[in-house]
Design a protein around this motif. Structure first.
Motif: not given
Ligand code: FE2
Ligand code: FE2
Length: 338
Positions: A109-111, A140-144, A206-212
């Motif tokens: 939900x941080x996203x 990012x809102x929707x993803x979170x 790096x956040x987006x890449x770690x998320x994947x």
């Protein structure tokens, strides 16, 4: 082809959805008139991701060519071993796993809550008609919200869906609550690995890449949770509930497809653009992304599974030792390893 979307469009739901209820709790997503499950906020996003992907491909780019098979074969405890534990009344291991998964989902939900920097100032090309130009405009809102829900509206996200799946299979509160590890991303994530670009931009990339990677690990782990729940030799008194729990996980997996699609698209787009460097020059996005991905993939396929195995194996052995017949259960457990 529309390539610029408003936040309202990206957050939009199919108009005829009937609500998604489990054990009387409202959770996100819903059902189309024909009964098919529809993820939350999927109407606008799915159309937009398709359009951005076509546009990327028409300019010679492609979505980042990686998938969950990268992490296959790296499970510390496999499905038959989980079934051995459950058949022998050692349910806490799987119960903890479902609880921890839900709590890690909640962290997503941080996203929706954090503010992330706009990429445009550090990118030479105009990104207003790309997915990466919409990260702060709904994506990012929707993803979170998918991960952590909208508690203020009484609508649960993936966190609540895992807790419901767990409670369906086990009944309410059979074991004490449990917390996940502090950090599930690569520990070196705080070190500078893309020093050419500003630290806050490196943080976002790096956040987006770690998320994947986290989504890939989830994809495999979720399928295993379903396989356990669907095994006829476990939850024998609660088969219908366990089947429904597996169905709820299927809905979570349907939602997660949008996340994997979107993250591969963001990384694919980032590979086609040019970043402005802190020293006044430029660097190809591909150089940054490939470099970062290579290090992260090595961690996720070599170092992380090794560390995880070293941590988990003694824990599960200690748990088996609490059984009345520890040697028999351990032998059964070891016999299905590999
Ligand atoms: Fe999720
Ligand atoms: Fe996700």
């Amino acid at each position: 082809m529309q390539l610029i979307y408003s936040e309202d469009e990206l957050m939009s739901d199919h108009p005829d959805l009937s609500p998604h209820l489990v054990l009387g709790q409202r959770v996100h997503g819903g059902f189309l008139p024909d009964g098919r499950y529809q993820p939350p906020r999927a109407l606008g996003r799915e159309e937009a991701f398709e359009a951005w992907t076509s546009s990327l491909e028409s300019h010679g780019g492609k979505v980042y060519p990686v998938d969950a098979s990268l992490l296959e074969g790296l499970r510390v405890i496999n499905v038959p071993q989980q079934r051995v534990l459950l058949r022998n009344g050692l349910g806490r291991w799987f119960w903890n796993q479902l609880t921890v998964t839900g709590k890690i989902e909640a962290r997503g939900r941080l996203l929706a809550e954090a503010t992330f920097p706009d990429l445009q100032p550090v990118i030479v090309e105009d990104i207003s008609d790309m997915a990466i130009g919409h990260l702060g405009k709904g994506l990012l809102l929707a993803h979170g919200l998918d991960e952590g829900g909208s508690p203020e509206a009484g609508i649960g996200g993936h966190d609540v869906m895992w807790f419901l799946a767990r409670d369906l299979a086990f009944g309410a509160d059979p074991y004490p609550d449990v917390e996940p590890p502090e950090n599930i991303a690569r520990p070196e994530a705080s070190a500078r690995l893309m020093p050419e670009i500003p630290i806050e931009i490196e943080g976002l990339v790096s956040l987006l890449t770690n998320l994947l990677i986290i989504e890939f690990r989830a994809e495999l782990g979720f399928a295993e949770s379903q396989a356990i729940l669907r095994s006829p030799d476990v939850f024998v008194d609660r088969r219908d509930e366990a089947e429904l729990a597996a169905e709820i996980i299927e809905r979570i997996r349907t939602d997660e497809l949008i996340h994997v699609t979107s993250l591969c698209l963001y990384l694919g787009e980032l590979c086609t653009v040019t970043f402005r460097t802190v020293d006044g020059g430029t660097i190809a996005g591909r150089e940054l992304i490939d470099r970062y991905w290579e290090g992260l993939a090595r961690w996720a396929t070599v170092e992380q599974p090794q560390a995880m195995g070293d941590r988990v194996r003694p824990e599960v052995e200690a748990y088996i030792a609490t059984h009345d017949e520890p040697a028999r259960v351990q032998a059964e457990f070891d016999a299905v390893a590999g």
